[in-house]
Design an enzyme around this catalytic site. Structure first.
Site, short mmCIF file in Angstrom:
data_model
loop_
_atom_site.label_atom_id
_atom_site.label_comp_id
_atom_site.label_asym_id
_atom_site.label_seq_id
_atom_site.Cartn_x
_atom_site.Cartn_y
_atom_site.Cartn_z
N GLU A 1 0.83 -1.21 0.00
CA GLU A 1 0.00 0.00 0.00
C GLU A 1 0.86 1.25 0.00
O GLU A 1 0.64 2.19 -0.78
CB GLU A 1 -0.93 0.00 1.22
CG GLU A 1 -1.82 1.21 1.32
CD GLU A 1 -2.72 1.30 0.10
OE1 GLU A 1 -2.51 2.23 -0.71
OE2 GLU A 1 -3.60 0.46 -0.05
N ASP B 1 1.07 3.94 -3.16
CA ASP B 1 0.67 5.34 -2.98
C ASP B 1 1.79 6.29 -3.41
O ASP B 1 1.56 7.25 -4.15
CB ASP B 1 0.32 5.60 -1.51
CG ASP B 1 -0.95 4.92 -1.07
OD1 ASP B 1 -1.74 4.54 -1.95
OD2 ASP B 1 -1.15 4.75 0.14
N SER C 1 -7.14 1.90 -4.00
CA SER C 1 -5.94 2.46 -3.38
C SER C 1 -5.08 3.18 -4.39
O SER C 1 -4.34 4.11 -4.04
CB SER C 1 -5.10 1.35 -2.75
OG SER C 1 -5.53 1.05 -1.46
#
Length: 536
Positions: free
Chosen positions: A256, A260, A461
């Site tokens: 994650e 990002d 995400s």
């Protein structure tokens, strides 16, 4: 003692009680107090009407709408009587941090605390509401940290091949294998496909990223951006409530964190990226958002959040505290981009418990003061999009979130968008989610380097940092920051050609249609047209 409104613990089916928490266990709590003065109608009116941008500085906001010294003093006096230690006062964030033992906390706040076992380990959990003394009634709006149960999950998905590779890489087997080839798009590819405005690189902007676990490796970032022919962006780790940059394994939240940073950094390579690491708890999430919103050092102009959970998993005080921070962001001209979820309209992945059969909007994407980011499945030839549909590879475990909020009412600016009634019994018409969308299917996902290897990863995400990078580009060019984009999207930007409508597909509860829908919102961005519309 007076019961604190909204502090009733949510039900959790997958927890097993281990008995009362040890009375001498010490931890910190964050006590949220009321604003010095409410965010008046004239402060938010320009945003709600989609009119001109007029923002407060962080210093002005703290002076007008932070906590008063008198309220913080009242909590400090209560803390002293209760045997607590005052750790920190945060006037802008309207909070004060107290340290004490479980026994002191239970007695002072009139609650009960137990230890529970769950799939992620062992945690503290309240079994009763929080109470405050009469002199703090109306002053205290929330108490966070008595429980430290993990609250949110990251909204990323490995492609099938990458999932197998990540599983192998996570097994103990001596030296880590060298980076493997992977398909998928990069943020640079998506910027071309979505026609992001050329000649902009995010200079002068700061992108905040909220993370509730995992970490990044600088060597990975350098190698990844070198493979794109770019210099790695400037990245700063910010610790909140003891959270740290702690990379470990690709199956952890590292995927994650890297997704990002690498997506946002590829879109806006000259923007500074500040990553706020906090524990995965309601307290950690609340404090991390407040830290980013009120950070007068890094001064982020856009925040990306790829973590969330169904609205039903949160306490009322948690929902209110985070939405209050998002209102502050709107007043400061800070755009907040939130992933809408990866488990379809139900938003309850079978891997994380037993679904209840109802539709759920994911929070914080369901807050009216954030930009909810849904997912599509995109295919392209060269720099031309050949098809784009609602992401729905599996309606229960690999599909865009979206739907109708059970908590937040339909905002005035969304009233004309045609938000349908909830598919749940009663057919409530509330805040519709998402607002916008972008490529998210792991089958057509993003090429990401994580823990020395390269994977293809999707999920909403990826859409939150994609939009955060776009907002950084827009803010670089515009005279005023974009700020709270929602009233503009549903007002003067509607029909401007700034969004590419996605009209095919469903998310297991809601279907795409012309105009806004509860799968992809207004659709995917057409960056140059969005900039032109905002300039106009």
């Amino acid at each position: 003692m007076v019961k604190l409104q909204g502090s009733v613990p949510p039900l959790s089916a997958d927890m097993r009680s281990l008995g009362p928490a040890p009375a001498d266990e010490r931890f910190d709590v964050t006590v949220l107090v009321r604003r010095r003065a409410s965010l008046s109608a004239d402060l938010l009116a320009p945003h709600a009407q989609g009119g001109g941008r007029s923002y407060l500085t962080r210093a002005e906001f703290a002076a007008r709408h932070g906590a008063s010294d008198a309220d913080l003093d009242a909590v400090a006096a209560f803390a002293q009587r209760s045997g607590f230690v005052v750790v920190e006062r945060r006037p802008a964030a309207r909070s004060i941090v107290l340290s004490g033992t479980a026994g002191q906390m239970a007695a002072a706040f009139g609650t009960a605390i137990e230890r529970v076992e769950h799939s992620a380990g062992i945690s503290r959990r309240r079994t009763a509401p929080v109470h405050v003394p009469p002199e703090l009634d109306g002053i205290v709006e929330g108490v966070f940290g008595i429980e430290d149960v993990p609250i949110a999950r990251p909204h990323f998905k490995f492609s099938r091949d990458s999932a197998q590779a990540a599983l192998v890489a996570s097994m103990p087997a001596g030296a880590m294998p060298e980076a493997q080839a992977a398909g998928g798009y990069t943020g640079v590819d998506m910027a071309h496909l979505y026609d992001f405005p050329p000649g902009l690189d995010g200079s002068g902007q700061c992108i905040a990223i909220i993370e509730l676990g995992g970490g990044y490796r600088t060597t990975d970032l350098k190698a990844y951006f070198k493979s794109l022919g770019m210099q790695a962006p400037s990245v700063t780790a910010v610790s909140v409530d003891g959270g740290k940059n702690s990379p470990s394994l690709p199956w952890s939240a590292d995927a994650e964190v890297m997704l990002d940073i690498e997506v946002a950094g590829a879109v806006a390579p000259k923007a500074h990226i500040a990553v706020y690491f906090a524990p995965n708890s309601e307290q950690g999430f609340v404090d991390a958002i407040a830290a980013a919103v009120h950070d007068d050092v890094n001064k982020p102009s856009v925040i990306s959040i790829s973590w969330g959970a169904p609205e039903s998993d949160w306490t009322e005080q948690g929902l209110a505290a985070m939405d209050g921070a998002f209102q502050a962001a709107a007043a400061l001209g800070v755009t907040v981009c939130c992933a809408a979820g990866d488990a379809g309209a139900g938003d309850q992945n079978p891997d994380n418990g037993t679904p209840d059969g109802r539709a759920h909007a994911d929070f914080p994407a369901s807050s009216p003061h954030v930009l909810g980011c849904g997912g599509t499945r995109l295919t392209a030839t060269g720099t031309t999009i050949t098809s784009e549909t609602v992401w729905n590879d599996d309606p229960t475990s690999s599909a865009t979130g979206g739907g109708v909020s059970d908590v937040f009412d339909l905002p005035s600016w969304q009233a004309g968008a045609g938000v349908s009634a909830s598919v749940n019994p009663g057919g409530r018409v509330g805040r519709g989610v998402p607002d916008v969308a972008g490529n998210a299917s792991p089958a057509t996902g993003y090429r990401v380097r994580v823990d020395f290897m390269t994977y293809t990863i999707g999920g909403t995400s990826a859409v939150a940092p994609l939009w955060a990078g776009l907002v950084a580009l827009l803010n670089q060019k515009l005279a005023q920051p974009v700020g709270w984009l929602n009233p503009l999207l549903y007002g003067p930007l509607a029909g401007s050609g700034a969004m590419r409508d996605v009209t095919s597909g469903d998310n297991g509860g809601y279907a795409a249609k012309a105009g806004w829908d509860a799968c992809t919102g207004w659709g995917a961005p057409v960056g140059t047209r969005l900039l032109a519309a905002l300039e106009g």
